[in-house]
Motif scaffolding. Structure first.
Motif, PDB file in Angstrom:
ATOM      1  N   ASP A 199       0.812  -1.211   0.000  1.00 57.10           N
ATOM      2  CA  ASP A 199       0.000   0.000   0.000  1.00 57.10           C
ATOM      3  C   ASP A 199       0.850   1.267   0.000  1.00 57.10           C
ATOM      4  O   ASP A 199       0.328   2.362  -0.175  1.00 57.10           O
ATOM      5  CB  ASP A 199      -0.961   0.009   1.190  1.00 57.10           C
ATOM      6  N   ARG A 249     -10.885   1.075 -14.420  1.00 61.25           N
ATOM      7  CA  ARG A 249     -10.498   1.612 -13.123  1.00 61.25           C
ATOM      8  C   ARG A 249      -9.191   2.369 -13.286  1.00 61.25           C
ATOM      9  O   ARG A 249      -8.315   1.952 -14.037  1.00 61.25           O
ATOM     10  CB  ARG A 249     -10.291   0.496 -12.104  1.00 61.25           C
ATOM     11  N   GLU A 259      -7.713   4.293  -7.997  1.00 65.88           N
ATOM     12  CA  GLU A 259      -8.781   3.438  -7.471  1.00 65.88           C
ATOM     13  C   GLU A 259      -8.266   2.023  -7.179  1.00 65.88           C
ATOM     14  O   GLU A 259      -8.629   1.421  -6.176  1.00 65.88           O
ATOM     15  CB  GLU A 259      -9.920   3.386  -8.488  1.00 65.88           C
ATOM     16  N   MET A 260      -7.404   1.511  -8.044  1.00 61.80           N
ATOM     17  CA  MET A 260      -6.839   0.173  -7.825  1.00 61.80           C
ATOM     18  C   MET A 260      -5.992   0.154  -6.556  1.00 61.80           C
ATOM     19  O   MET A 260      -6.068  -0.791  -5.771  1.00 61.80           O
ATOM     20  CB  MET A 260      -5.981  -0.249  -9.020  1.00 61.80           C
ATOM     21  N   LYS A 261      -5.202   1.197  -6.345  1.00 64.61           N
ATOM     22  CA  LYS A 261      -4.360   1.241  -5.150  1.00 64.61           C
ATOM     23  C   LYS A 261      -5.202   1.351  -3.888  1.00 64.61           C
ATOM     24  O   LYS A 261      -4.893   0.738  -2.875  1.00 64.61           O
ATOM     25  CB  LYS A 261      -3.386   2.412  -5.243  1.00 64.61           C
ATOM     26  N   LYS A 293      -8.517   0.430  -3.391  1.00 67.41           N
ATOM     27  CA  LYS A 293      -9.453  -0.667  -3.107  1.00 67.41           C
ATOM     28  C   LYS A 293      -8.885  -2.062  -3.336  1.00 67.41           C
ATOM     29  O   LYS A 293      -9.284  -3.009  -2.676  1.00 67.41           O
ATOM     30  CB  LYS A 293     -10.700  -0.509  -3.974  1.00 67.41           C
ATOM     31  N   TYR A 294      -7.992  -2.198  -4.316  1.00 63.75           N
ATOM     32  CA  TYR A 294      -7.494  -3.517  -4.712  1.00 63.75           C
ATOM     33  C   TYR A 294      -5.964  -3.506  -4.753  1.00 63.75           C
ATOM     34  O   TYR A 294      -5.362  -3.781  -5.794  1.00 63.75           O
ATOM     35  CB  TYR A 294      -8.045  -3.903  -6.094  1.00 63.75           C
ATOM     36  N   THR A 295      -5.343  -3.191  -3.648  1.00 62.85           N
ATOM     37  CA  THR A 295      -3.895  -2.995  -3.600  1.00 62.85           C
ATOM     38  C   THR A 295      -3.124  -4.240  -4.028  1.00 62.85           C
ATOM     39  O   THR A 295      -2.196  -4.162  -4.831  1.00 62.85           O
ATOM     40  CB  THR A 295      -3.468  -2.597  -2.178  1.00 62.85           C
ATOM     41  N   GLU A 334      -4.074  -6.865  -5.857  1.00 64.78           N
ATOM     42  CA  GLU A 334      -4.273  -7.161  -7.269  1.00 64.78           C
ATOM     43  C   GLU A 334      -3.530  -6.164  -8.156  1.00 64.78           C
ATOM     44  O   GLU A 334      -3.059  -6.517  -9.233  1.00 64.78           O
ATOM     45  CB  GLU A 334      -5.761  -7.160  -7.618  1.00 64.78           C
ATOM     46  N   TRP A 335      -3.431  -4.924  -7.701  1.00 69.11           N
ATOM     47  CA  TRP A 335      -2.731  -3.872  -8.434  1.00 69.11           C
ATOM     48  C   TRP A 335      -1.254  -4.220  -8.615  1.00 69.11           C
ATOM     49  O   TRP A 335      -0.713  -4.139  -9.710  1.00 69.11           O
ATOM     50  CB  TRP A 335      -2.899  -2.561  -7.672  1.00 69.11           C
ATOM     51  N   LYS A 344      -0.868  -7.545 -10.746  1.00 70.17           N
ATOM     52  CA  LYS A 344      -1.104  -7.310 -12.174  1.00 70.17           C
ATOM     53  C   LYS A 344       0.135  -6.724 -12.851  1.00 70.17           C
ATOM     54  O   LYS A 344       0.474  -7.103 -13.973  1.00 70.17           O
ATOM     55  CB  LYS A 344      -2.301  -6.370 -12.336  1.00 70.17           C
ATOM     56  N   LYS A 396      -0.472  -6.162   2.050  1.00 73.72           N
ATOM     57  CA  LYS A 396      -0.625  -4.722   2.237  1.00 73.72           C
ATOM     58  C   LYS A 396       0.245  -4.205   3.375  1.00 73.72           C
ATOM     59  O   LYS A 396       0.894  -3.190   3.251  1.00 73.72           O
ATOM     60  CB  LYS A 396      -2.082  -4.385   2.544  1.00 73.72           C
TER      61      LYS A 396
END
Length: 145
Positions: A61, A88, A92-94, A96-98, A100-101, A104, A127
């Motif tokens: 994070d 997205r 937003e990725m960082k 809510k979906y850290t 997966e970000w 990916k 995180k």
């Protein structure tokens, strides 16, 4: 005369590495981690054998992106239904979906084959600063930048 030696899957020795993502740039972190997952940091690298190591990324994070990429960079996914495109931003990725970000970014630098699927499973992203892999005694990996 020199002879090229090819590593066999039974001869692979794996090491566990832990990378602290606090203050790191996403691209620099992802390229270094992808190289270790593939095994390109070893002199015994063989392209058709999974000779890479395990990598744990902590403090995901706190990874940063330079420039205005947080607002400009977009991630797309499609549900394969009409109108199913989801867009997205990196911000937003960082938020809510850290995990997966980060995954990916690293997965995109690995081969998109069955060998790459195996190498992807050697990545663990968290995180916070704690991880449940203390029993594997991971070695700290230093990354420039």
């Amino acid at each position: 005369m020199r002879q090229t030696t090819f590593l066999k899957p039974a001869d692979v020795t794996r090491t566990w590495y832990v990378v602290d993502g606090a203050g790191m740039t996403m691209g620099r972190l992802a390229t270094e981690v992808a190289a270790v997952l593939r095994g390109k940091n070893k002199p015994t690298f063989t392209p058709n054998v999974d000779c890479g190591d395990f990598v744990i990324v902590i403090n995901a994070d706190q990874i940063v992106m330079t420039g205005n990429k947080m607002n400009d960079k977009k991630y797309y996914s499609h549900s394969m239904y009409p109108g199913g495109l989801r867009t997205r931003t990196a911000k937003e990725m960082k938020a809510k979906y850290t995990v997966e970000w980060v995954e990916k970014a690293i997965h995109g630098m690995l081969p998109h084959t069955r060998l790459g699927d195996v190498q992807r499973r050697h990545l663990f992203v968290y995180k916070g600063s704690t991880h449940p892999h203390a029993a594997q005694q991971p070695v700290e990996m230093k990354i420039k930048g």
